[in-house]
Motif scaffolding. Structure first.
Motif, PDB file in Angstrom:
ATOM      1  N   PHE A 163      -6.370   4.020  -3.831  1.00 15.75           N
ATOM      2  CA  PHE A 163      -5.260   3.504  -3.029  1.00 15.75           C
ATOM      3  C   PHE A 163      -5.195   4.173  -1.655  1.00 15.75           C
ATOM      4  O   PHE A 163      -4.697   3.577  -0.703  1.00 15.75           O
ATOM      5  CB  PHE A 163      -3.949   3.667  -3.790  1.00 15.75           C
TER       6      PHE A 163
ATOM      7  N   GLY B  72       3.657  -3.407  -4.999  1.00  7.73           N
ATOM      8  CA  GLY B  72       2.863  -2.183  -4.999  1.00  7.73           C
ATOM      9  C   GLY B  72       3.211  -1.276  -6.159  1.00  7.73           C
ATOM     10  O   GLY B  72       2.323  -0.714  -6.821  1.00  7.73           O
TER      11      GLY B  72
ATOM     12  N   ALA C 296       2.560   1.841  -3.402  1.00  7.41           N
ATOM     13  CA  ALA C 296       1.581   2.294  -4.392  1.00  7.41           C
ATOM     14  C   ALA C 296       1.225   3.760  -4.164  1.00  7.41           C
ATOM     15  O   ALA C 296       1.131   4.543  -5.116  1.00  7.41           O
ATOM     16  CB  ALA C 296       0.326   1.417  -4.322  1.00  7.41           C
ATOM     17  N   GLN C 297       1.043   4.144  -2.903  1.00  9.19           N
ATOM     18  CA  GLN C 297       0.733   5.539  -2.593  1.00  9.19           C
ATOM     19  C   GLN C 297       1.902   6.452  -2.931  1.00  9.19           C
ATOM     20  O   GLN C 297       1.703   7.582  -3.389  1.00  9.19           O
ATOM     21  CB  GLN C 297       0.372   5.668  -1.117  1.00  9.19           C
TER      22      GLN C 297
ATOM     23  N   ILE D  72       0.831  -1.197   0.000  1.00  9.39           N
ATOM     24  CA  ILE D  72       0.000   0.000   0.000  1.00  9.39           C
ATOM     25  C   ILE D  72       0.869   1.252   0.000  1.00  9.39           C
ATOM     26  O   ILE D  72       0.617   2.208  -0.760  1.00  9.39           O
ATOM     27  CB  ILE D  72      -0.936  -0.011   1.223  1.00  9.39           C
TER      28      ILE D  72
ATOM     29  N   ILE E  77       0.555  -0.284  -9.250  1.00  9.62           N
ATOM     30  CA  ILE E  77       0.124   1.071  -9.588  1.00  9.62           C
ATOM     31  C   ILE E  77       0.596   1.454 -10.986  1.00  9.62           C
ATOM     32  O   ILE E  77      -0.086   2.186 -11.703  1.00  9.62           O
ATOM     33  CB  ILE E  77       0.621   2.091  -8.535  1.00  9.62           C
TER      34      ILE E  77
END
Length: 439
Positions: free
Chosen positions: A230, A206, A51-52, A48, A210
């Protein structure tokens, strides 16, 4: 950090190996154990967080009015049709676009990096004091909220977005830096490489995810939804983090008694050195900022851009690798070991002014995609390094670290030589916009 000493560190590691061999649990227990469950939970957390961290690199193509910039760069004032803001017709109508030059995009990308480097040091120390559960959990929740509000920040203005990105870098640095303290209490030396690899591989997954779906989301739903999705995933995941993660086996309510005793016994002789472990990161933060000023200073002195990029890459790559490879051949000294390790880590961020941002020079229009892709590929090192290092150390406990450092030096040197020979800083032909003529 103390385990990296060429003499005492290797001796300590060898002693750990001998102790652990007597305490290794029966076959079949480990993969179903609590500690591997902890590694899987951190894997999802890193998925996570990565991806962020990367989402804006992918969505920037849709966020920016690229058609306007491509013609400005080529010296033409002609524009493509596509709505009032020159936005591509394929984008949803409700997704706004912004008039950000490649230089502004570079500032947006870099705004999160400085805070991330700073808090990676402080969060490691803080996690050792108040616990990884709180530091990483709160940071992940804060990062998720900031991601959700990033489209609003962009709408409020460039300064608002940059400020949001800087705060986001602070909290994301706490995610990646704070989790390391967990393995001081959960990772037996014999299994630490495997556990860390499982946890760190979430970053690679991640970034891959993305990169794969970010463009699709931007095209079908609009680029803000990439942030919403996300960021929302992170908010939903945080309660599970606080319920399932515990800072040590002693406080875990569901761990098997045999596993608890095994972990505690295997870590009985480990050394806690949180402050010294954090020192290289604060040095890296300072040197990274100074390196940016140095690069801009050289450009003001009419030094060629490609030369500046190669100088910065060389200074960030070669000395740090040479310091590591020299360690096993020096007389044993705790101060020398810590100094070399700190400088090696501290000099690496000089590459931020070199190869790290070279994509902006080569292809301004596609720099966001290129930086996101290369960052994902770079995470392969985080995935492979613990496994390879553990293998080399198990093969030769006496000279294991020397072999690790030699392999690292060989990889870095080969990449550096290739970049010094083939590196460029001129916009590539395939990255230039085509001039359209109207009938």
């Amino acid at each position: 950090m103390a385990e990296l000493s060429p003499t005492a560190g290797e001796s300590n590691y060898s002693q750990d190996i001998q102790v652990d061999e007597k305490l290794v649990p029966k076959k079949g227990l480990s993969l179903c154990s609590t500690r591997y469950g902890i590694a899987l939970i951190i894997h999802v957390c890193n998925f996570i967080a990565a991806a962020q961290s990367t989402v804006i690199n992918i969505t920037m193509v849709a966020m920016v009015n690229t058609t306007d910039h491509q013609f400005q760069f080529n010296g033409s004032t002609e524009q493509l049709p596509g709505g009032p803001n020159n936005a591509p017709d394929s984008l949803p109508a409700e997704a706004p676009t912004y008039d950000w030059s490649p230089q502004i995009q570079g500032i947006i990308f870099a705004s999160a990096a400085y805070g991330m480097t700073l808090t990676m040091a402080l969060s490691g120390y803080l996690a050792g004091r108040v616990g990884t559960k709180r530091v990483v959990g709160v940071s992940l929740f804060a990062s998720s909220l900031l991601i959700i509000f990033s489209p609003l920040a962009a709408e409020l203005g460039l300064i608002s977005l940059i400020a949001t990105r800087m705060v986001q870098g602070l909290v994301q640095g706490s995610i990646f830096g704070g989790q390391n303290a967990l393995w001081e209490r959960w990772g037996p030396p014999h299994e630490r490489s495997r556990l860390c690899t499982i946890a760190l591989s979430g970053m690679l997954l991640g970034t891959f995810t993305i990169t794969l779906v970010g463009g699709l989301i931007s095209q079908t739903l609009g680029w803000p939804f990439a942030f919403y999705i996300f960021g929302g995933i992170g908010c939903v995941y945080c309660p599970f983090w606080f319920i399932l993660i515990y800072d040590d086996p002693v406080s875990h309510p569901w761990i098997n008694v045999t596993e608890k005793e095994y972990i505690i016994s295997s870590l009985a002789q480990q050394i806690h050195n949180g402050l010294l472990s954090a020192l290289p990161f604060i040095i890296a933060w300072v040197i990274g900022i100074l390196g940016g000023y140095l690069a801009d200073f050289l450009l003001t002195k009419n030094v060629r851009l490609v030369t500046v990029r190669k100088i910065a890459t060389f200074l960030g790559n070669f000395p740090s690798s040479a310091l590591l490879v020299a360690l096993p051949y020096l007389p044993p000294s705790y101060i020398t070991t810590m100094t070399f390790l700190t400088l090696s880590c501290g000099l690496s961020p000089l590459c931020q002014s070199g190869i790290y941002i070279n994509a902006l020079d080569l292809a301004p229009r596609y720099s966001s995609f290129l930086m996101g892709t290369t960052r994902g590929l770079a995470n392969i090192a985080a995935l492979l390094a613990p496994t390879v290092s553990g293998f080399l150390l198990n093969q030769d406990s006496e000279f294991g670290w020397r072999n690790v450092f030699l392999l690292l030096f060989a990889i870095n040197l080969s990449g550096l030589i290739f970049y010094l020979i083939c590196g460029d800083a001129v916009v590539q032909d395939w990255a230039k916009g085509r001039k359209l003529t109207r009938l």
